[in-house]
Design an enzyme around this catalytic site. Sequence first.
Site, PDB file in Angstrom:
ATOM      1  N   ASP A   1       1.240  -0.208  -8.696  1.00  0.00           N
ATOM      2  CA  ASP A   1       1.162  -1.053  -7.710  1.00  0.00           C
ATOM      3  C   ASP A   1      -0.108  -1.216  -6.964  1.00  0.00           C
ATOM      4  OD1 ASP A   1       2.951  -2.620  -5.596  1.00  0.00           O
ATOM      5  OD2 ASP A   1       1.894  -1.032  -4.340  1.00  0.00           O
TER       6      ASP A   1
ATOM      7  N   TYR B   1      -6.443  -4.465  -1.174  1.00  0.00           N
ATOM      8  CA  TYR B   1      -6.677  -2.943  -1.626  1.00  0.00           C
ATOM      9  C   TYR B   1      -8.434  -2.996  -2.319  1.00  0.00           C
ATOM     10  CZ  TYR B   1      -1.839  -1.821  -1.324  1.00  0.00           C
ATOM     11  OH  TYR B   1      -0.592  -1.835  -0.816  1.00  0.00           O
TER      12      TYR B   1
END
Length: 301
Positions: free
Chosen positions: A57, A62
């Site tokens: 995931d 990120y």
Amino acid sequence: MTQVRDFQVAARPLGATGLSVSAVGLGAGRIGGDEVDDRDVDRLLGAALEVGVTLVDTARSYGLSEERLGRALAGRRDRVVLSTKVGYGVPGVPDWTARCVELGVDAALGRLGTDRLDLVHLHSCGLDVLERGDVVDALGRAVAAGKVRVAAYSGEGDALAWAVRSGAFGSVQCSVSVVDQAVLDGSVAEAARRGVGVLAKRALGNAPWRFGERPAEPDVAEAWDRFRALALDPGALDWTELFARFAAFAPGVSAVLVGTRSIANLEAAVRAAGRGPLDADRVAALRAGFARVGADWGGRI
Ligand SMILES: NC(=O)c1ccc[n+]([C@@H]2O[C@H](COP(=O)([O-])OP(=O)(O)OC[C@H]3O[C@@H](n4cnc5c(N)ncnc54)[C@H](OP(=O)(O)O)[C@@H]3O)[C@@H](O)[C@H]2O)c1
């Protein structure tokens, strides 16, 4: 060549989506910064696959996580259930618009070096955006176009409840841990009734036992406050085992996401989940403690 280790994580159905996911997934929120490089990510992914962790995931937000994963996935894409998140971060396009979702899916495909994404979440938009419909419809069109297998929602509270009931999403992602139990009797139970998959984020509750003093990061600090307020006693278990087994076997949870850049920490979670559910008395005590102390604690976004 990928080896297979002597301990493996089990696979489970992701609700009624038809996808099968490892009960422990790799949360790739920790591999986007300067502390790691391509070699580390390649090794981490290889080690994950060796123990059967096939759910990965990531998200646009990120850091370099998607790009690095894309490179590490070369030659192993078919072995992974790949999950990411969209809704923001497309240059020149307003966040939380249909266009941003369309272009966000295409950009994620490019960064991840693949022609389809198994799960794409709307990443923490509010109820107002969901109810407007255009953003949800844009994700549905990406599914119809074959770019995305399963439309998903990540968030908490009213928006999560709406997403679970809407029929627009095959899976949801929300915080589930010893310090994040607010959703268990509500949206997670409802998701289970409806065949909607549930990925438990922050399943280790951000591992608050590591800190002697209140940590600086706001989300981890909140977890630490909760951890201390609950005054937990792990008994004979170590903390990773207590947290991983609680979340992985919480009714309605399809898989837990463990955020780590450490092979040892990922393996610890896999080993822990392999020991099965906690004793019923232990679970009841953890649930009762949360009900007593944390009745006002909402899901951490
Ligand atoms: N959708 C969203 O808005 C959202 C929000 C938060 C999280 N998530 C998802 O959920 C995943 C996990 O969440 P998270 O990373 O915030 O929280 P988490 O998994 O509860 O905790 C991660 C932290 O614990 C450490 N850790 C991991 N395993 C450990 C172990 N066995 N022993 C001691 N420390 C350990 C990690 O450091 P090391 O790297 O050193 O192991 C990291 O600092 C994310 O990667 C992401 O996929 C999604």
